[in-house]
Design an enzyme around this catalytic site. Structure first.
Site, PDB file in Angstrom:
ATOM      1  N   ASP A   1       1.646 -10.642  -2.081  1.00  0.00           N
ATOM      2  CA  ASP A   1       2.549  -9.971  -0.960  1.00  0.00           C
ATOM      3  C   ASP A   1       4.180 -10.572  -1.284  1.00  0.00           C
ATOM      4  OD1 ASP A   1       3.934  -9.633   1.730  1.00  0.00           O
ATOM      5  OD2 ASP A   1       2.113 -10.597   2.712  1.00  0.00           O
TER       6      ASP A   1
ATOM      7  N   SER B   1       0.907  -1.341   0.010  1.00  0.00           N
ATOM      8  CA  SER B   1       0.191   0.071  -0.006  1.00  0.00           C
ATOM      9  C   SER B   1       0.900   1.278   0.126  1.00  0.00           C
ATOM     10  CB  SER B   1      -1.093  -0.112   1.346  1.00  0.00           C
ATOM     11  OG  SER B   1      -0.357   0.000   2.388  1.00  0.00           O
TER      12      SER B   1
HETATM   13  P1  4NP Z   1       2.426  -5.474   2.992  1.00  0.00           P
HETATM   14  O1  4NP Z   1       3.543  -6.694   3.239  1.00  0.00           O
HETATM   15  O2  4NP Z   1       1.135  -6.039   3.580  1.00  0.00           O
HETATM   16  O3  4NP Z   1       2.414  -5.198   1.604  1.00  0.00           O
HETATM   17  O4  4NP Z   1       3.014  -4.584   3.865  1.00  0.00           O
HETATM   18  C1  4NP Z   1       3.580  -7.298   4.551  1.00  0.00           C
HETATM   19  C2  4NP Z   1       4.556  -6.830   5.325  1.00  0.00           C
HETATM   20  C3  4NP Z   1       4.760  -7.385   6.517  1.00  0.00           C
HETATM   21  C4  4NP Z   1       4.124  -8.772   6.972  1.00  0.00           C
HETATM   22  C5  4NP Z   1       3.414  -9.182   5.932  1.00  0.00           C
HETATM   23  C6  4NP Z   1       3.265  -8.576   4.653  1.00  0.00           C
HETATM   24  N1  4NP Z   1       4.269  -9.354   8.074  1.00  0.00           N
HETATM   25  O5  4NP Z   1       3.980 -10.354   8.234  1.00  0.00           O
HETATM   26  O6  4NP Z   1       5.116  -8.863   9.052  1.00  0.00           O
END
Ligand code: 4NP
Length: 157
Positions: free
Chosen positions: A129, A17
């Protein structure tokens, strides 16, 4: 004239985001539309509150002259009153946003949608992701978002 407000939402608010937010800000700058918009991003999760975007995403973005300045925050029920458009990066984010909305007494001012509903070049139904993958995943996310974020801007202008 009243500004149009747009909130991009992913899970952590450190990869997808903030990238979507930076792409949108760059697009409205290039089109002389900056004064007409309020733009922000948020995460459904709370783990990274206050942190800068992931350095891998900031580096990939800087190669495209995109400057990611945002600090992570978590979406709150107030956002439903403050943003015209809330754009989720994937189905899970979309469901979590809807669940939050259903638990609040918001006036439901926002239109909630998935950013990939505005895609035209890439077939991805969700923005993948990139957090647990390699560096190439960050470039791919930027490629996908350059397509769908510009499609979103075209849809409202
Ligand atoms: P985002 O990615 O949702 O695109 O900011 C992630 C960042 C951190 C985590 C998962 C997705 N996490 O599990 O910490």
């Amino acid at each position: 004239m009243k500004k149009i407000s747009v909130l991009f939402v992913c899970l952590g608010n450190i990869c997808r985001s903030p990238a979507a937010e930076a792409i949108f800000i760059s697009l409205i700058e290039k089109n002389g539309l900056t004064d007409g918009f309020i733009v922000d991003s948020a995460g459904t999760g709370s783990w990274h509150i206050g942190k800068k975007a992931d350095s891998r995403m900031r580096i990939a973005a800087s190669r495209r002259d995109l400057n990611i300045l945002s600090r992570a925050r978590q979406i709150t029920s107030k956002d439903f009153d403050q943003f015209n458009y809330i754009l989720a990066m994937d189905d899970s984010n979309f469901r979590n946003i809807q669940d939050l909305k259903n638990r609040t007494t918001s006036t439901d001012f926002s239109s909630i949608n998935k950013i990939q509903n505005f895609r035209s070049v890439f077939n991805e139904q969700e923005v993948p992701d990139p957090y647990f993958g390699g560096d190439e995943g960050f470039d791919y996310v930027l490629d996908i978002l350059e397509d769908s974020v510009s499609g979103f801007l075209a849809s409202i202008s």
